[in-house]
Design a protein around this motif. Structure first.
Motif, PDB file in Angstrom:
ATOM      1  N   ALA A 121       0.815  -1.343  -0.249  1.00 23.58           N
ATOM      2  CA  ALA A 121       0.082  -0.086   0.041  1.00 23.58           C
ATOM      3  C   ALA A 121       0.928   1.434  -0.083  1.00 23.58           C
ATOM      4  N   ASN A 125       0.544   4.607  -2.676  1.00 23.88           N
ATOM      5  CA  ASN A 125      -0.193   5.846  -2.409  1.00 23.88           C
ATOM      6  C   ASN A 125       0.582   6.816  -1.877  1.00 23.88           C
ATOM      7  N   ASN A 126      -0.346   7.922  -1.749  1.00 23.01           N
ATOM      8  CA  ASN A 126       0.745   9.071  -1.491  1.00 23.01           C
ATOM      9  C   ASN A 126       0.661   9.675  -0.146  1.00 23.01           C
ATOM     10  N   THR A 127      -0.373   9.090   0.898  1.00 26.86           N
ATOM     11  CA  THR A 127      -0.683   9.573   2.267  1.00 26.86           C
ATOM     12  C   THR A 127      -0.457   8.592   3.279  1.00 26.86           C
ATOM     13  N   VAL A 129      -2.721   8.098   5.462  1.00 32.24           N
ATOM     14  CA  VAL A 129      -4.043   7.496   5.837  1.00 32.24           C
ATOM     15  C   VAL A 129      -4.778   6.764   4.356  1.00 32.24           C
ATOM     16  N   SER A 130      -4.457   7.257   2.969  1.00 33.04           N
ATOM     17  CA  SER A 130      -4.811   6.352   1.921  1.00 33.04           C
ATOM     18  C   SER A 130      -3.949   4.926   2.017  1.00 33.04           C
ATOM     19  N   SER A 131      -2.748   4.979   2.506  1.00 27.80           N
ATOM     20  CA  SER A 131      -2.076   3.641   2.445  1.00 27.80           C
ATOM     21  C   SER A 131      -2.767   2.666   3.458  1.00 27.80           C
ATOM     22  N   ASP A 133      -6.025   2.642   4.452  1.00 30.12           N
ATOM     23  CA  ASP A 133      -7.193   2.375   3.721  1.00 30.12           C
ATOM     24  C   ASP A 133      -6.957   1.163   2.822  1.00 30.12           C
ATOM     25  N   ALA A 134      -5.809   1.218   2.140  1.00 33.32           N
ATOM     26  CA  ALA A 134      -5.467   0.447   1.152  1.00 33.32           C
ATOM     27  C   ALA A 134      -4.985  -0.852   1.708  1.00 33.32           C
ATOM     28  N   LYS A 137      -7.819  -3.131   3.136  1.00 29.26           N
ATOM     29  CA  LYS A 137      -8.726  -3.938   1.879  1.00 29.26           C
ATOM     30  C   LYS A 137      -7.969  -4.878   1.687  1.00 29.26           C
ATOM     31  N   GLU A 162      -3.993  15.565  11.691  1.00 25.61           N
ATOM     32  CA  GLU A 162      -4.469  15.707  10.359  1.00 25.61           C
ATOM     33  C   GLU A 162      -4.126  16.853   9.607  1.00 25.61           C
ATOM     34  N   THR A 166      -1.866  16.922   6.046  1.00 25.40           N
ATOM     35  CA  THR A 166      -2.578  17.614   5.001  1.00 25.40           C
ATOM     36  C   THR A 166      -1.628  18.689   4.449  1.00 25.40           C
TER      37      THR A 166
END
Length: 170
Positions: A121, A125-127, A129-131, A133-134, A137, A162, A166
């Motif tokens: 992940a 991904n570039n963050t 949090v998105s990593s 989430d991936a 899954k 946060e 960001t």
């Protein structure tokens, strides 16, 4: 040795080299975990104390480390969240407080969560949090395929962290 005392020394040494107002400290812990917020520390015949979530919190506080990303890959690692949360902290755990995680083995480079997060992940991904989430899954799919009870990885994100993540696209 991975001990509470050596963790404190390592954190203090790193803190001396950081800009404590701006730099983010990332701590990754991986071992066997317990529901009471402890990471198992063992080395042959040495008598070592497990590392507690409270010890990690106290160590970071005493080193004046303000911005923190803490990743815990262990069974029951969600039990670390309550002791470690602060407005300037991101906490990622491999499992919920009441769940086991999988893949601990001396022949593996990563646990299942570590492989999903760091190897799969994070590079795609570039963050953080998105990593996460991936990775969640990816891990859910693997656990389903292997008929394992879901480990249910957790993420806790402080309000100030946060904004910091960001602002810096992390």
């Amino acid at each position: 040795l991975a001990s509470m005392n050596n963790l404190r020394h390592a954190v203090n040494d790193i803190a001396k080299k950081m800009n404590l107002d701006e730099d983010v400290f990332l701590l990754f812990l991986s071992s066997h975990g317990s529901e009471d917020g402890r990471i198992s520390v063992e080395f042959d015949n040495f008598a070592l104390n497990d590392i507690s979530s409270e010890h990690v919190r106290r160590t970071l506080d005493e080193a004046n480390i303000y911005w923190r990303i803490i990743i815990v890959s262990a069974c029951y690692s969600g039990s670390f969240i309550d002791a470690l949360q602060s407005p300037t902290t991101l906490i990622i755990t491999a499992a919920a407080a009441d769940k086991a995680s999988f893949g601990c083995d001396n022949i593996r480079d990563w646990t299942y969560f570590g492989e999903a997060f760091f190897s799969q992940a994070l590079p795609a991904n570039n963050t953080f949090v998105s990593s996460f989430d991936a990775a969640k899954k990816i891990l859910k799919q693997r656990e389903m395929e292997e008929s394992k009870e879901a480990s249910d990885p957790q993420l806790w994100l402080g309000e100030a962290m946060e904004g910091y993540l960001t602002l810096h696209a992390l």
